[in-house]
Structure formats: C-alpha cells, structure tokens
Design a protein around this motif. Structure first.
Motif, PDB file in Angstrom:
ATOM      1  N   GLY A  70       0.647  -0.908   0.216  1.00 48.12           N
ATOM      2  CA  GLY A  70       0.088  -0.146   0.105  1.00 48.12           C
ATOM      3  C   GLY A  70       0.891   1.283   0.272  1.00 48.12           C
ATOM      4  N   GLN A  71       0.341   2.144   0.344  1.00 45.21           N
ATOM      5  CA  GLN A  71       0.862   3.666   0.333  1.00 45.21           C
ATOM      6  C   GLN A  71       1.269   3.978   1.832  1.00 45.21           C
ATOM      7  N   PHE A  72       2.093   4.887   1.997  1.00 44.28           N
ATOM      8  CA  PHE A  72       2.322   5.515   3.346  1.00 44.28           C
ATOM      9  C   PHE A  72       2.710   7.072   3.153  1.00 44.28           C
ATOM     10  N   THR A  73       2.368   7.699   3.945  1.00 41.22           N
ATOM     11  CA  THR A  73       3.026   8.886   4.275  1.00 41.22           C
ATOM     12  C   THR A  73       3.557   9.061   5.795  1.00 41.22           C
ATOM     13  N   LEU A  74       4.987   9.361   5.858  1.00 42.21           N
ATOM     14  CA  LEU A  74       5.719   9.608   6.828  1.00 42.21           C
ATOM     15  C   LEU A  74       5.998  10.942   7.303  1.00 42.21           C
ATOM     16  N   VAL A  75       5.922  11.466   8.903  1.00 44.53           N
ATOM     17  CA  VAL A  75       6.061  12.729   9.118  1.00 44.53           C
ATOM     18  C   VAL A  75       7.567  12.536  10.050  1.00 44.53           C
ATOM     19  N   PHE A  76       8.783  13.101   9.368  1.00 49.20           N
ATOM     20  CA  PHE A  76       9.997  13.125  10.014  1.00 49.20           C
ATOM     21  C   PHE A  76      10.285  14.293  10.723  1.00 49.20           C
ATOM     22  N   LYS A  77      10.946  13.987  11.842  1.00 48.68           N
ATOM     23  CA  LYS A  77      11.734  15.263  12.823  1.00 48.68           C
ATOM     24  C   LYS A  77      13.191  14.811  12.798  1.00 48.68           C
ATOM     25  N   LYS A  78      14.076  15.754  12.952  1.00 50.76           N
ATOM     26  CA  LYS A  78      15.327  15.610  13.268  1.00 50.76           C
ATOM     27  C   LYS A  78      15.534  15.747  14.814  1.00 50.76           C
ATOM     28  N   PHE A  79      16.004  14.780  15.343  1.00 54.94           N
ATOM     29  CA  PHE A  79      16.436  14.958  16.815  1.00 54.94           C
ATOM     30  C   PHE A  79      17.955  14.828  17.146  1.00 54.94           C
ATOM     31  N   PRO A  80      18.517  14.935  18.361  1.00 58.41           N
ATOM     32  CA  PRO A  80      19.970  14.682  18.532  1.00 58.41           C
ATOM     33  C   PRO A  80      20.324  13.547  17.894  1.00 58.41           C
ATOM     34  N   GLU A  81      19.599  12.378  18.024  1.00 61.50           N
ATOM     35  CA  GLU A  81      20.092  11.159  17.544  1.00 61.50           C
ATOM     36  C   GLU A  81      20.006  10.798  16.035  1.00 61.50           C
ATOM     37  N   GLY A  82      19.156  11.761  15.542  1.00 60.25           N
ATOM     38  CA  GLY A  82      18.864  11.561  14.032  1.00 60.25           C
ATOM     39  C   GLY A  82      17.666  11.845  13.657  1.00 60.25           C
ATOM     40  N   TRP A  83      17.251  11.629  12.393  1.00 62.10           N
ATOM     41  CA  TRP A  83      15.844  11.772  11.971  1.00 62.10           C
ATOM     42  C   TRP A  83      15.092  10.708  12.251  1.00 62.10           C
ATOM     43  N   ARG A  84      13.866  10.915  12.598  1.00 66.92           N
ATOM     44  CA  ARG A  84      12.910   9.646  13.196  1.00 66.92           C
ATOM     45  C   ARG A  84      11.562  10.058  12.689  1.00 66.92           C
ATOM     46  N   ILE A  85      10.951   8.888  12.436  1.00 67.21           N
ATOM     47  CA  ILE A  85       9.351   9.152  12.186  1.00 67.21           C
ATOM     48  C   ILE A  85       8.569   9.576  13.404  1.00 67.21           C
ATOM     49  N   ILE A  86       7.927  10.696  13.176  1.00 70.08           N
ATOM     50  CA  ILE A  86       7.141  10.778  14.556  1.00 70.08           C
ATOM     51  C   ILE A  86       5.542  10.712  14.132  1.00 70.08           C
ATOM     52  N   HIS A  87       5.129  10.374  12.652  1.00 66.41           N
ATOM     53  CA  HIS A  87       3.795   9.869  12.242  1.00 66.41           C
ATOM     54  C   HIS A  87       3.765   9.341  11.122  1.00 66.41           C
ATOM     55  N   ASP A  88       2.956   8.269  11.038  1.00 66.90           N
ATOM     56  CA  ASP A  88       3.170   7.131  10.046  1.00 66.90           C
ATOM     57  C   ASP A  88       1.566   6.995   9.435  1.00 66.90           C
ATOM     58  N   HIS A  89       1.213   7.173   8.424  1.00 68.16           N
ATOM     59  CA  HIS A  89      -0.086   6.866   7.909  1.00 68.16           C
ATOM     60  C   HIS A  89       0.052   5.947   6.574  1.00 68.16           C
ATOM     61  N   THR A  90      -0.473   4.721   7.066  1.00 68.68           N
ATOM     62  CA  THR A  90      -0.278   3.715   6.016  1.00 68.68           C
ATOM     63  C   THR A  90      -1.700   3.040   5.552  1.00 68.68           C
TER      64      THR A  90
END
Lengths: 152, 152
Positions: free
Chosen positions: B130-150
């Motif tokens: 299927g499809q997904f939309t991911l929202v990423f944010k940059k944290f001190p540890e690196g870029w991480r997904i903060i929201h996933d819509h699948t």
C-alpha cells in the motif's frame, strides 16, 4: 460623599475601558493552529453548501499538490478537483454532509504543520469515513494543504 | 629533459592529491534527504533480517509517536511495536520481505520533512502492500518518524 464615590467608580470604568482597548490592540495575531483549524472549518462549511471550489480552496493550488488514497496517488490541484467531482458530483453521487473529528494539529516549524483527523460524509444512502493526515504549509495567501493522505 | 618532465608531473600529482584532500575535508555533511533515505533503507534491511527492534529504530521512541492505518490510530512507540509484533510475528504470521518504492522526500524546514511512498511485504502466502505518508523530525540522535499513515 456620594458624589465622590461616583467619581471614583467612573474613573475605574475609564481605566477598565483603557485596559480592554489596549489588550485588544496588543492581541497576538492568529496562531498557526487556529489558522489551520479555520481552513478545515471553512472546508467543511463550503462542502456542506455544495461548494466544491470553496472546499478546494484549502488545498495548495499547484501541480505539486499530492493526494494519496488507498492505492492511488493523485498529483496536482486540478487532478484532485477532478477526483472529488467524479466521486461526489457525478451522476448518482451526492456530496452529503461532511464533518471532521479527532483533529490534532502539530506544528513542525513556523511555516509547516501536520494534522491527523477523521472525516465522515453522510449522504442519503450511506455513511463514508476514515482517517486523514494532512501536511500544511504557510503561503503568502495563508495555510494550505500540500499533501493529503486519506484512508477509508 | 626527461628528468624535468617527471618533476613537473610529480608536482601536478601532488597538487591533485591536495585538491582531493581539500574537497573531502570540505564535503558538506549528509543532507536531510540522504539521512532520511538512510533511515528507510536501514528499516528495510532490519526487517529483512527479521529484526523488528532494528526496524522500529526508525520511529521516534516516544509515547507521542502516532501510527494511523485504515480506521485505527495507534499512540506511542510501544503500542506501535506491539501492533507490528501481532501482525508479523505472532503464530502463523511471517515478516516476509519488505521493500519500499516511489519514495518522495520533501523537506519542510531544517528539522522536519515528510515522505510519500509505497511499501510491499512478500511472504510465503501473499503479497501485502500500500501507500504511506511519514512525517519526520530531526532529533539529536538523528531523523525519526513521528507519524506514519499507512493504507493497504
């Protein structure tokens, strides 16, 4: 004595009015969350008047707008408009009544945000609905949806 | 003459090496798009080794992570992990082979971005996707997904 009492009361009212005027003038401009919420409310209002163009005002009027739904990805404002027309205004279709719920607006920076929520369309035959994720960006004309992912 | 020619060639090589060393030292750090692409590639690699914890490293380890799929909304890293376990590691389930395609990464600011894409899991019985939309944010540890819509 009564006259003096009235004089003090009048003075207090004058100060009160001055404070209110000052607060109104100094009120911060509408924040991103309120502005985004207003875009969504305006979309629902337009939809419920059968005004699809008005509803589409909430979307970025650009060929780079994207709309993902189920397995389909639509590129561009025009194609997104056509998709809505086909689904809700073609023969035998109805726009019905649209409402949003469980809206959560998260700002990502001064000019970007995303929104999670649920949508529902009730027409004379059925109730449709599902979840959405919207990515918003702030343009000179205001906040607009640049990407919509909807699932039924 | 030959000696002099060799001397000039040696000098050119030295300058060439200096230029290369300078370019390597001055190379810009990995940009947001490359860093996000790497998170996705690492997720797929981990999944395909059966390493669900490694796959989950791509997500923000927070109770505020959200995962929307179909009509369900999951809140929190732990609940998202449980959801994956149930779907892909419980009895009779398989992780299969995960791949991503049609990845489009759009930055929204220096510390936020969103990603559109398609996912596919092939196991011994079926192909899911299927499809997904991911929202990423940059944290001190690196870029991480903060929201996933699948969507399936």
């Amino acid at each position: 004595m009564r006259k003096s009492h009235c004089y003090i009361a009048g003075w207090k009212v004058a100060v009160g009015i001055c404070v209110l005027v000052f607060l109104a003038a100094a009120a911060p401009p509408e924040g991103p969350k309120a502005a985004i919420r207003r875009v969504l409310d305006d979309q629902a209002k337009a939809w419920n008047k059968g005004d699809l163009e008005g509803f589409m005002d909430g979307y970025w009027k650009s060929p780079d707008l994207t709309f993902s739904s189920g397995k389909d990805r639509t590129h561009g404002w025009d194609a997104t408009m056509q998709r809505y027309r086909k689904r809700y205004q073609s023969e035998g279709r109805e726009m019905g009544k649209l409402s949003f719920s469980e809206i959560e607006i998260e700002t990502l920076g001064p000019e970007s945000a995303f929104v999670r929520g649920r949508w529902k369309v009730v027409n004379s035959k059925e109730t449709l609905g599902g979840q959405f994720t919207l990515v918003f960006k702030k343009f000179p004309e205001g906040w607009r949806i640049i990407h919509d992912h909807t699932s039924n």
